[in-house]
Design a protein around this motif. Structure first.
Motif, short mmCIF file in Angstrom:
data_model
loop_
_atom_site.label_atom_id
_atom_site.label_comp_id
_atom_site.label_asym_id
_atom_site.label_seq_id
_atom_site.Cartn_x
_atom_site.Cartn_y
_atom_site.Cartn_z
N LEU A 103 55.24 49.24 26.63
CA LEU A 103 56.49 49.21 25.87
C LEU A 103 57.62 49.85 26.66
CD1 LEU A 103 57.93 48.50 23.25
CD2 LEU A 103 57.15 50.69 22.30
N TYR A 104 57.30 50.91 27.39
CA TYR A 104 58.35 51.56 28.19
C TYR A 104 58.87 50.64 29.28
CZ TYR A 104 60.80 54.85 31.16
OH TYR A 104 61.77 55.47 31.92
N VAL A 105 57.95 50.05 30.06
CA VAL A 105 58.41 49.18 31.14
C VAL A 105 59.11 47.94 30.59
CG1 VAL A 105 56.26 47.88 31.40
CG2 VAL A 105 57.75 48.15 33.36
N LEU A 143 62.68 52.66 38.94
CA LEU A 143 61.81 52.37 37.80
C LEU A 143 60.40 52.91 38.04
CD1 LEU A 143 61.55 51.12 35.03
CD2 LEU A 143 60.98 48.94 36.11
N ALA A 144 59.89 52.79 39.27
CA ALA A 144 58.57 53.33 39.57
C ALA A 144 58.56 54.85 39.40
CB ALA A 144 58.16 52.95 40.98
N ILE A 193 56.10 44.28 38.49
CA ILE A 193 55.94 43.14 37.58
C ILE A 193 57.07 43.11 36.57
CG2 ILE A 193 54.48 42.17 35.76
CD1 ILE A 193 52.05 43.22 37.32
N GLY A 194 57.40 44.27 36.01
CA GLY A 194 58.47 44.33 35.01
C GLY A 194 59.81 43.88 35.57
N ILE A 212 56.65 42.12 27.76
CA ILE A 212 55.58 42.43 26.80
C ILE A 212 54.54 41.31 26.80
CG2 ILE A 212 55.04 42.70 24.35
CD1 ILE A 212 57.62 44.21 24.03
N ALA A 213 55.01 40.06 26.82
CA ALA A 213 54.09 38.93 26.79
C ALA A 213 53.20 38.92 28.03
CB ALA A 213 54.88 37.62 26.69
N VAL A 214 53.78 39.13 29.20
CA VAL A 214 53.00 39.10 30.43
C VAL A 214 51.93 40.18 30.43
CG1 VAL A 214 53.11 39.53 32.92
CG2 VAL A 214 54.78 38.02 31.84
N LEU A 215 52.30 41.40 30.01
CA LEU A 215 51.35 42.51 30.06
C LEU A 215 50.29 42.43 28.98
CD1 LEU A 215 53.79 45.47 30.84
CD2 LEU A 215 52.34 44.21 32.43
#
Length: 302
Positions: A103-105, A143-144, A193-194, A212-215
């Motif tokens: 959810l965070y990413v 982001l990382a 990925i995000g 969200i869908a991808v993860l």
């Protein structure tokens, strides 16, 4: 001889010459490195809503607290009960809290890049002494780093609590170090990925839904297939199926090389040979994410 008088402008002529003091800049020029650091710092602060509106701070700060509260509860339980070990291994914590991490990413990757695409500010970045590689690396690193803070903070809470509970120092230090390696790899993978998914669309809402869908879809599909393989007795296939989801990739790497218990059905994680494949696939995805972002931002106009 009388001084020559200026010639009067013809009637109706509104021509004027004004000296408004424009001068060329002759101060220090800080260059690409400074611009890259500034973009990294601004993006990292933005990942937690710092420097933005109060509304922008709510979700990232809330998710940070949600990540740390279970660790604090575990520490309290270990101290009160005088337990000889923590309720959860350091390497298992991120796997258990994967929904919060996803959810965070999903919320912060679009915030990092989709707004620049939507408001056409990317060409403004490239008008400065900054290139595509600088922009991509600064955004990726920011982001990382934000995700590493999110995932490493609860491990630090667990470690400090374990020392307060007077658990074995060597064992806890080793487990803490293994947990940091795991979440560092997770942060690089999930951030890449995000950002790749979010950079496809300038719409933040679409970006959130897509990440969200991808993860979640990949994890759900892999978990289902692994469960089916376990029921059918194909335990050898369980480890190979785990290659197709980001969170199971991290699980496989840490169970193969960091001494972590596997969350795969039946606990049948990858062995050393399979673990090498997991590491190669993980590093390949990180490199591919960087390459796709470079390709995406190759054109300044976008």
């Amino acid at each position: 001889m009388a001084a020559e008088q200026p010639t009067a402008a013809p009637p109706g002529d509104q021509t004027r010459i004004h000296n408004i003091g424009y001068r060329s800049y002759d101060g220090p020029r800080l260059g690409r490195a400074y611009a890259r650091r500034s973009l990294y710092s601004q993006s990292l602060r933005g990942a937690y809503g710092l420097g933005r509106s109060a509304k922008s701070k709510v979700l990232p700060m809330l998710l940070f607290v949600v990540m740390c509260v279970p660790a604090a509860i575990m520490v309290a339980v270990a101290v009160v009960t005088k337990s000889n070990e923590l309720p959860l291994d350091y390497t298992r914590y991120a796997i258990v809290m994967q929904a919060v991490i996803s959810l965070y990413v999903a919320s912060q990757a679009p915030q990092s890049v989709s707004r620049d695409l939507r408001f056409k500010t990317v060409p403004l970045y490239f008008s400065r002494p900054i290139e595509t590689s600088d922009y991509v690396r600064a955004k990726y690193a920011a982001l990382a780093s934000a995700m590493f803070l999110l995932t490493a903070a609860p491990l630090l809470v667990l470690y400090i609590g374990a020392l307060l509970a007077k658990l074995d120092f060597a064992d806890q230090t080793e487990g803490f170090a293994q947990g940091l390696v795991s979440v560092a790899l997770l942060s690089l993978l999930f951030a890449g990925i995000g950002l790749v998914v979010a950079s496809v669309t300038p719409r933040r809402g679409f970006g959130i839904a897509a990440v969200i869908a991808v993860l979640t879809i990949t994890y759900g599909a892999v978990s289902t297939l692994q469960a089916i393989a376990e029921v059918q007795g194909s335990t050898g296939a369980v480890a190979w199926i785990g290659l197709f989801s980001p969170i199971t990739l991290i699980d496989g790497v840490q169970s193969a090389f960091l001494g972590a218990p596997s969350a795969f059905p039946g606990g049948s994680g990858p062995g050393t040979a399979e673990g090498v494949v997991y590491v190669l696939v993980t590093l390949g995805l990180i490199a591919a994410s960087h390459g796709l972002l470079m390709r995406r931002y190759r054109k300044a106009g976008l």
